[in-house]
Design a protein around this motif. Structure first.
Motif, PDB file in Angstrom:
ATOM      1  N   GLU A  28       0.802  -1.112   0.080  1.00 54.29           N
ATOM      2  CA  GLU A  28       0.082   0.052   0.021  1.00 54.29           C
ATOM      3  C   GLU A  28       0.863   1.169   0.082  1.00 54.29           C
ATOM      4  N   GLN A  29       2.090   1.408   0.810  1.00 55.57           N
ATOM      5  CA  GLN A  29       2.804   2.512   0.788  1.00 55.57           C
ATOM      6  C   GLN A  29       3.575   2.573  -0.576  1.00 55.57           C
ATOM      7  N   GLN A  32       0.702   3.893  -3.104  1.00 49.68           N
ATOM      8  CA  GLN A  32       0.387   5.315  -2.735  1.00 49.68           C
ATOM      9  C   GLN A  32       1.487   6.194  -3.457  1.00 49.68           C
ATOM     10  N   TRP A  95      -6.907   3.556  10.568  1.00 52.24           N
ATOM     11  CA  TRP A  95      -6.746   2.752   9.151  1.00 52.24           C
ATOM     12  C   TRP A  95      -8.029   1.858   8.959  1.00 52.24           C
ATOM     13  N   ARG A 387       4.604  -1.245   7.056  1.00 54.32           N
ATOM     14  CA  ARG A 387       4.337  -0.134   6.759  1.00 54.32           C
ATOM     15  C   ARG A 387       5.995   0.638   6.694  1.00 54.32           C
ATOM     16  N   TRP A 388       6.822   0.199   7.638  1.00 50.31           N
ATOM     17  CA  TRP A 388       8.052   0.995   7.892  1.00 50.31           C
ATOM     18  C   TRP A 388       8.895   0.402   6.799  1.00 50.31           C
ATOM     19  N   GLY A 390       7.824  -0.754   3.806  1.00 49.76           N
ATOM     20  CA  GLY A 390       7.280  -0.222   2.355  1.00 49.76           C
ATOM     21  C   GLY A 390       7.721   1.175   2.399  1.00 49.76           C
ATOM     22  N   LEU A 391       7.951   1.970   3.269  1.00 50.73           N
ATOM     23  CA  LEU A 391       8.211   3.396   3.266  1.00 50.73           C
ATOM     24  C   LEU A 391       9.790   3.386   2.840  1.00 50.73           C
TER      25      LEU A 391
END
Length: 406
Positions: A28-29, A32, A95, A387-388, A390-391
């Protein structure tokens, strides 16, 4: 000329391997941020372990202050702190609501979707990812690196995927039937701590009289082992003890520490002894435990199982009830565990969860060497590390783009 056809090869900006909570969050990261993303999942559908967790209500997170929340992660708390502070309990709730799945907080602070299951949340999440252009390929089993790409066995035959950034969310090594088999440890090319069962039951060889109590919950007790304490519930089963009350003690129980149980944690020894003293001296042991200490039948059975012959002196009996030793034969096997300890070592990763020996390759979720009890901590850790990572992959790709323009 050779008659062997070249292996088909696919190129993409980002490849995510594993469609569990961590992998989906990483995808998702990346999507986006505008990158093309492909997810490869070895099972026939996404999020199978996530769906299994949802059968008991899908405890997404725990609504508590960050110091207490971080404490559940034990020795990994300092490592995970930046990730959990960036995406913690409040963020998880927001979320879920953003996916059309409002949540509620129970009396113990545990947070659940109002639907009390995972399937609506997962469907909404996959639909949002598809809307962002993310492609999901199922029944794609990763077998390792080949010529700088990842090779997969697929229903259409072997294929290689060459990606400018890779996020691995391959899970741990428990619940093999749901896809977490730990086979990646052979080919990942990073230092890994040995897998060990976490959030798992305890083996106890009961005597025959305990059989009538199988399935009975032990409520209102305090469990301790190796300096750790838990007030959660456990269930007596044919195989031993099971349930969330054991899980916070897992790191020491699997090392062989003894289990101690305080059956009356809300009473001091003196107060409990006074209650026991009021029971007539000629009363049976069962009557003393029931009338004097107010123990349920299963608690009485535990005392008779582990502490016979019972002392007659009320003060001595009170001390037994406040510190009952339960002999055990260790934790249940790895494949019966909800999660695992062990996995990719912290030293093998940089601050963005990129493998130090494979630039552009990131890892997240249960495949990392951390553990946490159920109760919302495990899932939140997977979301936050996914998330981490992915970023981190987004930053890597943007850096590559900037270098190419320079």
């Amino acid at each position: 000329m050779s008659g062997i056809a070249p292996l088909p090869e696919i190129e993409t900006d980002a490849l995510v391997v594993g469609a569990g909570p961590a992998g989906l969050m990483a995808a998702e990261q990346l999507a986006q941020a505008g990158f093309s993303v492909r997810i490869a999942e070895q099972m026939p559908s996404a999020g199978r372990k996530f769906l299994m967790a949802g059968k008991s209500g899908l405890n997404l997170t725990k609504d508590e202050e960050m110091p207490a929340f971080l404490g559940a992660y034990g020795g990994a708390a300092a490592w995970l702190a930046p990730m959990l502070e960036a995406f913690g309990p409040r963020d998880v709730q927001d979320w879920a609501a953003g996916l059309g799945q409002p949540v509620f907080t129970g009396s113990t602070g545990r947070v659940f979707p109002e639907a009390m299951k995972a399937s609506p949340l997962l469907r909404a999440w996959l639909a949002r990812l598809a809307g962002l252009g993310v492609r999901l390929d199922t029944r794609w089993r990763c077998v390792g690196w080949q010529d700088g790409a990842l090779r997969f066995e697929t229903p259409a035959g072997p294929v290689r995927v060459r990606a400018r950034a890779v996020v691995l969310g391959l899970g741990g090594a428990s619940w093999r039937r749901l896809g977490s088999d730990g086979a990646w440890a052979v080919w990942i090319g990073a230092a890994c701590a040995p897998f060990a069962p976490a959030n798992v039951g305890l083996r106890v060889d009961w005597s025959p009289p305990m059989a009538r109590h199988f399935g009975a919950p032990v409520k209102g007790a305090a469990l301790s082992s190796g300096g750790l304490v838990s007030r959660g519930e456990v269930v007596v089963s044919a195989r031993g003890l099971e349930g969330g009350g054991l899980y916070p003690l897992g790191p020491v129980l699997r090392e062989g520490a003894e289990l101690r149980v305080d059956l009356c944690p809300d009473l001091e020894v003196g107060a409990l002894a006074a209650r026991l003293a009021r029971v007539p001296a000629k009363a049976s042991g069962a009557s003393r435990l029931r009338k004097g200490a107010g123990l349920s039948p299963v608690k009485q059975a535990l005392v008779q199982e582990c502490a016979r012959p019972l002392p007659r002196d009320p003060a001595d009996l009170a001390r037994v009830l406040k510190d009952l030793g339960v002999p055990h034969q260790g934790v249940r096997p790895l494949d019966e565990a909800i999660s695992v300890a062990g996995g990719v070592a912290r030293a093998a990763l940089d601050d963005r969860l990129m493998l130090r020996d494979r630039p552009g390759v990131f890892a997240c979720g249960e495949m990392l060497d951390w553990e946490a009890p159920t109760g919302g901590y495990l899932l939140t850790g997977c979301f936050a590390t996914g998330r981490w990572a992915g970023l981190g992959a987004v930053d890597w790709l943007r850096g590559a783009q900037a270098a190419a323009r320079a």
